[in-house]
Design an enzyme around this catalytic site. Structure first.
Site, PDB file in Angstrom:
ATOM      1  N   GLY A 127       0.837  -1.204   0.000  1.00  0.00           N
ATOM      2  CA  GLY A 127       0.000   0.000   0.000  1.00  0.00           C
ATOM      3  C   GLY A 127       0.863   1.242   0.000  1.00  0.00           C
ATOM      4  O   GLY A 127       1.080   1.866   1.046  1.00  0.00           O
ATOM      5  N   SER A 129       0.860   3.597  -3.288  1.00  0.00           N
ATOM      6  CA  SER A 129       0.162   4.600  -4.108  1.00  0.00           C
ATOM      7  C   SER A 129      -1.172   4.998  -3.466  1.00  0.00           C
ATOM      8  O   SER A 129      -1.802   4.199  -2.780  1.00  0.00           O
ATOM      9  CB  SER A 129      -0.135   4.039  -5.502  1.00  0.00           C
ATOM     10  OG  SER A 129       1.045   3.536  -6.076  1.00  0.00           O
ATOM     11  N   SER A 161      -2.185  -4.239  -5.692  1.00  0.00           N
ATOM     12  CA  SER A 161      -2.154  -5.571  -6.318  1.00  0.00           C
ATOM     13  C   SER A 161      -2.168  -6.616  -5.211  1.00  0.00           C
ATOM     14  O   SER A 161      -1.619  -6.382  -4.133  1.00  0.00           O
ATOM     15  CB  SER A 161      -0.887  -5.755  -7.143  1.00  0.00           C
ATOM     16  OG  SER A 161      -0.720  -4.698  -8.056  1.00  0.00           O
ATOM     17  N   GLU A 243      12.456  -4.331  -5.620  1.00  0.00           N
ATOM     18  CA  GLU A 243      11.380  -4.671  -6.547  1.00  0.00           C
ATOM     19  C   GLU A 243      11.859  -4.538  -7.998  1.00  0.00           C
ATOM     20  O   GLU A 243      11.439  -5.277  -8.871  1.00  0.00           O
ATOM     21  CB  GLU A 243      10.181  -3.746  -6.300  1.00  0.00           C
ATOM     22  CG  GLU A 243       8.952  -4.108  -7.131  1.00  0.00           C
ATOM     23  CD  GLU A 243       7.786  -3.145  -6.909  1.00  0.00           C
ATOM     24  OE1 GLU A 243       7.971  -2.103  -6.258  1.00  0.00           O
ATOM     25  OE2 GLU A 243       6.695  -3.443  -7.416  1.00  0.00           O
ATOM     26  N   THR A 371       7.203   4.743 -13.182  1.00  0.00           N
ATOM     27  CA  THR A 371       6.968   4.931 -14.622  1.00  0.00           C
ATOM     28  C   THR A 371       8.304   5.136 -15.344  1.00  0.00           C
ATOM     29  O   THR A 371       9.343   5.393 -14.718  1.00  0.00           O
ATOM     30  CB  THR A 371       6.078   6.168 -14.881  1.00  0.00           C
ATOM     31  OG1 THR A 371       6.843   7.346 -14.595  1.00  0.00           O
ATOM     32  CG2 THR A 371       4.822   6.162 -14.019  1.00  0.00           C
TER      33      THR A 371
HETATM   34  C1  LIG Z   1       0.515  -3.400 -12.866  1.00  0.00           C
HETATM   35  C2  LIG Z   1       0.644  -2.376 -11.769  1.00  0.00           C
HETATM   36  C3  LIG Z   1       0.687  -2.804 -10.462  1.00  0.00           C
HETATM   37  C4  LIG Z   1       0.776  -1.893  -9.431  1.00  0.00           C
HETATM   38  N1  LIG Z   1       0.770  -2.353  -8.133  1.00  0.00           N
HETATM   39  C5  LIG Z   1       0.860  -1.482  -7.114  1.00  0.00           C
HETATM   40  C6  LIG Z   1       0.827  -1.960  -5.756  1.00  0.00           C
HETATM   41  O1  LIG Z   1       0.707  -3.161  -5.499  1.00  0.00           O
HETATM   42  N2  LIG Z   1       0.904  -1.060  -4.766  1.00  0.00           N
HETATM   43  C7  LIG Z   1       1.049   0.280  -4.993  1.00  0.00           C
HETATM   44  O2  LIG Z   1       1.175   1.035  -4.046  1.00  0.00           O
HETATM   45  N3  LIG Z   1       1.053   0.780  -6.272  1.00  0.00           N
HETATM   46  C8  LIG Z   1       0.955  -0.084  -7.331  1.00  0.00           C
HETATM   47  N4  LIG Z   1       0.960   0.380  -8.633  1.00  0.00           N
HETATM   48  C9  LIG Z   1       0.928   1.824  -8.845  1.00  0.00           C
HETATM   49  C10 LIG Z   1       2.212   2.387  -9.386  1.00  0.00           C
HETATM   50  O3  LIG Z   1       3.197   2.409  -8.395  1.00  0.00           O
HETATM   51  C11 LIG Z   1       1.835   3.789  -9.905  1.00  0.00           C
HETATM   52  O4  LIG Z   1       1.063   3.586 -11.076  1.00  0.00           O
HETATM   53  C12 LIG Z   1       3.032   4.632 -10.231  1.00  0.00           C
HETATM   54  O5  LIG Z   1       3.693   5.009  -9.060  1.00  0.00           O
HETATM   55  C13 LIG Z   1       2.612   5.889 -11.014  1.00  0.00           C
HETATM   56  O6  LIG Z   1       1.633   6.592 -10.357  1.00  0.00           O
HETATM   57  P1  LIG Z   1       0.292   7.063 -11.103  1.00  0.00           P
HETATM   58  O7  LIG Z   1      -0.275   5.855 -11.805  1.00  0.00           O
HETATM   59  O8  LIG Z   1      -0.562   7.756 -10.107  1.00  0.00           O
HETATM   60  O9  LIG Z   1       0.759   8.057 -12.239  1.00  0.00           O
HETATM   61  P2  LIG Z   1       1.175   9.585 -12.068  1.00  0.00           P
HETATM   62  O10 LIG Z   1       2.213   9.729 -11.014  1.00  0.00           O
HETATM   63  O11 LIG Z   1      -0.058  10.408 -11.926  1.00  0.00           O
HETATM   64  O12 LIG Z   1       1.850   9.891 -13.455  1.00  0.00           O
HETATM   65  C14 LIG Z   1       1.117  10.202 -14.645  1.00  0.00           C
HETATM   66  C15 LIG Z   1       2.118  10.486 -15.748  1.00  0.00           C
HETATM   67  O13 LIG Z   1       2.921  11.636 -15.412  1.00  0.00           O
HETATM   68  C16 LIG Z   1       4.304  11.292 -15.478  1.00  0.00           C
HETATM   69  N5  LIG Z   1       5.062  11.984 -14.413  1.00  0.00           N
HETATM   70  C17 LIG Z   1       4.692  12.091 -13.122  1.00  0.00           C
HETATM   71  N6  LIG Z   1       5.644  12.746 -12.427  1.00  0.00           N
HETATM   72  C18 LIG Z   1       6.643  13.031 -13.306  1.00  0.00           C
HETATM   73  C19 LIG Z   1       7.912  13.673 -13.177  1.00  0.00           C
HETATM   74  N7  LIG Z   1       8.357  14.162 -12.019  1.00  0.00           N
HETATM   75  N8  LIG Z   1       8.682  13.781 -14.309  1.00  0.00           N
HETATM   76  C20 LIG Z   1       8.262  13.302 -15.496  1.00  0.00           C
HETATM   77  N9  LIG Z   1       7.045  12.686 -15.667  1.00  0.00           N
HETATM   78  C21 LIG Z   1       6.267  12.551 -14.578  1.00  0.00           C
HETATM   79  C22 LIG Z   1       4.343   9.811 -15.238  1.00  0.00           C
HETATM   80  O14 LIG Z   1       5.523   9.222 -15.765  1.00  0.00           O
HETATM   81  C23 LIG Z   1       3.097   9.324 -15.950  1.00  0.00           C
HETATM   82  O15 LIG Z   1       3.341   9.120 -17.300  1.00  0.00           O
HETATM   83  C24 LIG Z   1       0.861  -0.511  -9.694  1.00  0.00           C
HETATM   84  C25 LIG Z   1       0.838  -0.081 -11.029  1.00  0.00           C
HETATM   85  C26 LIG Z   1       0.736  -0.986 -12.051  1.00  0.00           C
HETATM   86  C27 LIG Z   1       0.704  -0.490 -13.461  1.00  0.00           C
END
Ligand SMILES: Cc1cc2nc3c(=O)[nH]c(=O)nc-3n(C[C@H](O)[C@H](O)[C@H](O)COP(=O)(O)OP(=O)(O)OC[C@H]3O[C@@H](n4cnc5c(N)ncnc54)[C@H](O)[C@@H]3O)c2cc1C
Length: 388
Positions: A127, A129, A161, A243, A371
């Site tokens: 936990g 995000s 997840s 990870e 990402t």
């Molecule tokens: C298959 C999968 C499993 C996951 N499992 C877990 C889990 O078990 N537990 C958990 O806690 N999380 C989990 N996640 C979440 C994952 O950690 C987040 O998706 C990730 O941290 C990105 O956050 P966000 O999706 O909110 O995107 P955002 O942070 O909102 O980003 C949106 C876009 O903006 C870009 N961006 C953001 N900040 C910047 C920056 N400073 N510079 C350049 N570009 C930027 C990003 O690259 C992205 O393209 C999982 C995600 C996936 C896809």
């Protein structure tokens, strides 16, 4: 420079490969990320057998149920698991929580949390995000407030997840709202059955089920704090590097690539084998180079771990290359197969049990474990020493 494994390591690699070939027949192999109940149970049963053989945590110290070998053997294990397409279970426990508790936990916590992971009995979810904190995890709003010998948790976590499988959630919470944002955060392990914790299903693109997780005055013992209070951010960053280090993801894609090359050698298009088509051959050769680089980058991370170093920018280089490489391979395979590549598993005409369609769908998200942009930021700052 010597890239060779020792004779003992080669024997271990051969033993584990033979074991997995026998125990995980094609009908039980996970060709991509869809996770059925049957797949899950099967994957768990294999892990228990691996634990009985002492292989599941072969790189851990003996007192916590480990090998006791090291990161090289743990990486040989991961590579074999990915290549053998063993349905993935228990990965948060094995790759994230276990190493973090080993580094930051108290002796009592190590005793409590590690042996059940080593026996493949405990399942964890992560936990981190939140609805308003993804890449910028440091701005998380989830609260833990100390009340006697308990902490009271309130807030919500996103994309959890494995939430529906887990007994424990490993989480980050803000414990000092007045401190600078990265300094007021702590790590905890909470039992998911704690009153006040609930889940709402979030289905992923690959068919597996995650959750949005809610905490409403959920009380956990203060002994569930991992590491130092308000130092959780720094502990978590080290955890994320574990990870990002694994070979399992690389090896499962390598297996699909190897199968795809075999398919091209036996499949005709317009009366000619795909492997005779000069454009297809060049595309496959290009993917081969990228896969080789991916493998070496992963092994470099494993080697660094075996010297006692904690890889950081290096883990990001390997992870980022893997994310981009996986997408490039699946797009190439789709181009070569045309519409046949888009068929899902089971229909009469689907190839490789729909593996190309499945892995392509899964490759479309570039967000897990950071990402692509975030990994580039890490590499720029910590790998190249560029200003923030
Ligand atoms: C298959 C999968 C499993 C996951 N499992 C877990 C889990 O078990 N537990 C958990 O806690 N999380 C989990 N996640 C979440 C994952 O950690 C987040 O998706 C990730 O941290 C990105 O956050 P966000 O999706 O909110 O995107 P955002 O942070 O909102 O980003 C949106 C876009 O903006 C870009 N961006 C953001 N900040 C910047 C920056 N400073 N510079 C350049 N570009 C930027 C990003 O690259 C992205 O393209 C999982 C995600 C996936 C896809």
């Amino acid at each position: 420079m010597n890239f060779e494994l020792t004779e003992e390591q080669k024997k271990f690699r051969s033993d584990i490969r033979s074991f997995l070939e026998e125990e995980v027949p094609p009908e039980h192999q996970a060709v991509f990320g869809v996770e059925s109940e049957e797949d899950y149970r099967f994957g768990r049963s294999i892990q228990r057998k691996l634990a009985d053989n002492g292989w599941l945590t072969i790189g851990w110290p003996t007192e916590y149920g480990g090998g006791p070998k090291g990161p090289i053997e743990q990486s040989i294990f991961s590579e074999a698991m990915g290549y053998g397409r063993v349905p993935r279970t228990g990965t948060t426990a094995l790759n994230i929580v276990g190493p973090a508790v080993m580094y930051f936990g108290t002796p009592e916590q190590k005793e409590k949390y590690l042996p059940p992971i080593a026996r493949a009995e405990a399942e964890y979810c992560q936990g981190f995000s939140e609805p308003n904190a993804g890449s910028d995890l440091g701005s998380l709003e989830f609260r833990a407030v100390r009340d006697g010998d308990e902490n009271v948790l309130n807030g919500s976590k996103m994309f959890t997840s494995w939430a529906f499988r887990a007994q424990y959630i490993y989480l980050l919470a803000r414990t000092d709202p007045d401190a600078p944002k990265h300094r007021g955060i702590s790590l905890f392990i909470a039992d998911v059955k704690t009153p006040g914790i609930s889940f709402r299903p979030l289905p992923y693109i690959n068919g597996s089920m995650a959750a949005q997780t809610y905490f409403d005055d959920a009380r956990i013992p203060s002994s569930a704090l991992i590491g130092e209070e308000n130092r959780g951010w720094y502990h978590a960053m080290a955890t994320l590097d574990f990870e990002r280090s694994g070979l399992e993801r690389y090896a499962s894609v390598q297996r699909t690539f190897d199968d795809f090359v075999e398919l091209c050698k036996t499949t005709k298009y317009n009366g000619k084998l795909l492997s005779e088509n000069p454009i297809a051959r060049h595309k496959l050769a290009k993917i081969k180079v990228g896969m080789e680089i991916w493998r070496l980058l992963c092994w470099k991370v494993a080697w660094m771990q075996s010297t006692g170093a904690v890889p950081n920018a290096e883990a990001s280089v390997a992870f980022l290359h893997g994310t981009v490489q996986r997408l490039e391979f699946t797009q190439t395979a789709m181009e070569i197969l045309g519409l046949y590549g888009t068929l899902m598993h089971d229909p009469k005409w689907s190839l490789m049990r729909g593996a190309i369609e499945g892995i392509h769908r899964e490759s479309m998200h570039l967000h897990g474990a950071g990402t692509t942009e975030i990994h580039r930021n890490i590499i720029a700052q910590r790998g190249l020493g560029l200003p923030r």
